[in-house]
Design a protein around this motif. Structure first.
Motif, PDB file in Angstrom:
ATOM      1  N   THR A   1       2.507  -0.596  -9.604  1.00  0.00           N
ATOM      2  CA  THR A   1       2.671   0.855  -9.758  1.00  0.00           C
ATOM      3  C   THR A   1       2.844   1.232 -11.225  1.00  0.00           C
ATOM      4  O   THR A   1       2.409   2.307 -11.648  1.00  0.00           O
TER       5      THR A   1
ATOM      6  N   SER B   1      -0.596   6.704   1.374  1.00  0.00           N
ATOM      7  CA  SER B   1       0.637   5.941   1.607  1.00  0.00           C
ATOM      8  C   SER B   1       1.038   6.002   3.082  1.00  0.00           C
ATOM      9  O   SER B   1       1.597   5.041   3.619  1.00  0.00           O
TER      10      SER B   1
ATOM     11  N   THR C   1       5.269  -4.967  -6.482  1.00  0.00           N
ATOM     12  CA  THR C   1       4.883  -3.575  -6.253  1.00  0.00           C
ATOM     13  C   THR C   1       5.161  -2.713  -7.483  1.00  0.00           C
ATOM     14  O   THR C   1       4.355  -1.848  -7.832  1.00  0.00           O
TER      15      THR C   1
ATOM     16  N   PHE D   1      -0.414  10.455  -1.626  1.00  0.00           N
ATOM     17  CA  PHE D   1       0.670  10.407  -0.641  1.00  0.00           C
ATOM     18  C   PHE D   1       0.113  10.224   0.769  1.00  0.00           C
ATOM     19  O   PHE D   1       0.705   9.533   1.602  1.00  0.00           O
TER      20      PHE D   1
ATOM     21  N   THR E   1       0.830  -1.206   0.000  1.00  0.00           N
ATOM     22  CA  THR E   1       0.000   0.000   0.000  1.00  0.00           C
ATOM     23  C   THR E   1       0.861   1.250   0.000  1.00  0.00           C
ATOM     24  O   THR E   1       0.613   2.202  -0.766  1.00  0.00           O
ATOM     25  N   ASP E   2       1.891   1.249   0.848  1.00  0.00           N
ATOM     26  CA  ASP E   2       2.783   2.402   0.921  1.00  0.00           C
ATOM     27  C   ASP E   2       3.494   2.634  -0.407  1.00  0.00           C
ATOM     28  O   ASP E   2       3.472   3.741  -0.963  1.00  0.00           O
TER      29      ASP E   2
ATOM     30  N   GLY F   1      -0.731   3.335   4.914  1.00  0.00           N
ATOM     31  CA  GLY F   1      -0.064   2.053   4.745  1.00  0.00           C
ATOM     32  C   GLY F   1       1.089   1.893   5.723  1.00  0.00           C
ATOM     33  O   GLY F   1       1.268   0.816   6.322  1.00  0.00           O
TER      34      GLY F   1
ATOM     35  N   ARG G   1       5.209  14.626   4.032  1.00  0.00           N
ATOM     36  CA  ARG G   1       4.309  14.364   2.907  1.00  0.00           C
ATOM     37  C   ARG G   1       3.035  15.213   2.978  1.00  0.00           C
ATOM     38  O   ARG G   1       2.543  15.665   1.948  1.00  0.00           O
TER      39      ARG G   1
ATOM     40  N   CYS H   1       1.028   3.600  -3.420  1.00  0.00           N
ATOM     41  CA  CYS H   1       0.480   4.953  -3.295  1.00  0.00           C
ATOM     42  C   CYS H   1       1.577   6.010  -3.391  1.00  0.00           C
ATOM     43  O   CYS H   1       1.358   7.089  -3.942  1.00  0.00           O
ATOM     44  N   PHE H   2       2.745   5.706  -2.850  1.00  0.00           N
ATOM     45  CA  PHE H   2       3.864   6.644  -2.971  1.00  0.00           C
ATOM     46  C   PHE H   2       4.222   6.843  -4.439  1.00  0.00           C
ATOM     47  O   PHE H   2       4.395   7.978  -4.906  1.00  0.00           O
TER      48      PHE H   2
END
Length: 432
Positions: A162, A203, A158, A200, A21-22, A206, A93, A25-26
């Motif tokens: 992404t 993220s 990931t 962000f 998730t981090d 996450g 962020r 989303c990042f």
């Protein structure tokens, strides 16, 4: 991936979803203001020169790499890594929500373009510094959470996700926003900045769901090294202890030279082919397509033919990008798209994944934070590559020799050295 998880501890299963998730989303947040396609155009529209765009990218790189050596001291002392990661992410962020407000202030003539330019620049520098401050705790959590095999698949998974999302954002959002007559400048960039800030923020959620992995038995305090100066004195010893690490750092330094041109490809293409800003969406989509198609290839090669082979392939791709820009990319904007595809699959995420997977496998567990920090410290000179590139873009025009952009030639020479050095790497010994 499912079969791999069945034999993994509960922490690995939970953190796989939290860290995914981090990361997703990042990366999606970065896609809305892509540093290689969208952000240079925004800075250009705000009045930035080629040199200033290069300085911006250079300081952003230094802000990411330099703080890590100081964080390594804390990471090595503290058994828990999540608090550092979470607090830094929150404080660096969330301020990104100010960027759309600044652009709207420009639209309403409350702020000048120069003021907005420098404010946005500073906000991105703070964000980059936060990314650097949280990098070692994040990498340590990844290393503790997953086995070597699952870690490689996590990186590949990931980046595939992404990449797919990046294509949708580039073609469905970025291209549409920059092409829409209903969203004149700076409304279009304000919308992209707002969407990026929102992702962000997700993220951060996450990160908050990460479960702190068990502390390894080999984790020790610094044994009398109570300050940063003492810790820095230890670093030359680490270099002497691992010639392979020195070679890997050299490969990273030269292969990262793609950054000499990365901020200026879009300026070159839009000027050469007289393109609208909306073409940034196509270039960004090509970048994301490179992530989707090439990252799984590097993971498969690493798993079946060894990590050294995947590094060699990525290094070759990094060299191929400026070569295409100098040859086929001069024919048409569509022929220029492979340059971005190769950047997405090699120079940025691809290089980061294969080098760090090799690093985590090669380094001893008790010295891992120090080696991760040292790896980033040795990459600090690479942060100056965009500045070197900016010097070759006077008055927003690329310097040429016999109609050939000097910028791309320098990039090819540097990455070529990286490719040659990568041939000397050997397969790392696995650290249990």
């Amino acid at each position: 991936m499912t079969s791999s998880l069945q034999n993994e501890p509960v922490v690995a299963k939970r953190n796989l979803f939290a860290l995914t998730t981090d990361v997703v989303c990042f990366s999606a947040g970065c896609a809305f203001l892509d540093p290689n396609a969208v952000l240079p155009l925004l800075l250009h529209r705000l009045g930035a020169t080629g040199l200033l765009i290069g300085i911006f990218a250079a300081v952003r790189g230094i802000g990411f790499n330099l703080p890590q050596i100081f964080v390594a001291v804390l990471a090595h002392r503290m058994p828990r890594q999540k608090p550092i990661l979470a607090w830094v992410a929150i404080f660096t962020r969330i301020p990104l929500f100010l960027i759309p407000l600044l652009l709207l202030g420009l639209m309403n003539h409350w702020l000048t373009a120069k003021t907005v330019l420098w404010a946005i620049t500073c906000l991105f520098w703070v964000w980059a510094a936060g990314d650097g401050l949280s990098y070692i705790p994040w990498m340590e959590i990844v290393a503790r959470s997953f086995s070597d095999k699952l870690r490689g698949r996590f990186f590949a998974l990931t980046q595939s996700i992404t990449g797919a999302i990046g294509i949708l954002i580039a073609l469905g959002v970025v291209h549409t926003a920059l092409h829409s007559s209903a969203l004149p400048f700076p409304k279009n960039y304000a919308l992209l900045a707002f969407l990026g800030a929102c992702v962000f923020f997700i993220s951060i959620i996450g990160i908050l769901f990460i479960h702190e992995p068990p502390v390894p038995e080999t984790h020790q305090n610094l044994q009398g090294e109570t300050n940063t100066a003492a810790y820095l004195k230890k670093l030359p010893t680490l270099l002497k202890a691992s010639p392979t690490f020195v070679l890997l750092s050299a490969v990273q330094l030269f292969c990262s030279a793609g950054a000499i041109s990365s901020s200026f490809y879009v300026l070159y293409a839009t000027r050469r082919f007289q393109l609208h800003d909306a073409w940034a969406g196509y270039f960004q989509g090509s970048y994301a397509l490179g992530v989707v198609t090439l990252i799984p290839v590097w993971a498969w090669i690493g798993e079946h033919y060894g990590q050294k082979t995947s590094i060699r392939m990525v290094a070759f791709g990094a060299l191929l990008a400026p070569v295409i820009a100098l040859t086929l990319g001069r024919i048409s904007p569509w022929a220029f798209c492979p340059v971005y595809a190769l950047m997405g699959g090699t120079m940025d995420w691809g290089l980061w994944i294969v080098l760090n997977h090799y690093l985590l496998t090669h380094t001893p567990e008790k010295e891992r934070p120090a080696y991760i920090a040292l790896f980033s410290l040795l990459a600090v000179p690479a942060s100056l590559y965009p500045l070197l590139g900016g010097l070759m873009v006077p008055n927003q025009h690329l310097l040429t020799l016999y109609h050939v952009p000097v910028l791309f030639v320098c990039t090819a020479l540097f990455t070529g050295v990286g490719f040659l050095l990568a041939q000397r790497l050997e397969e790392p010994d696995r650290q249990e």
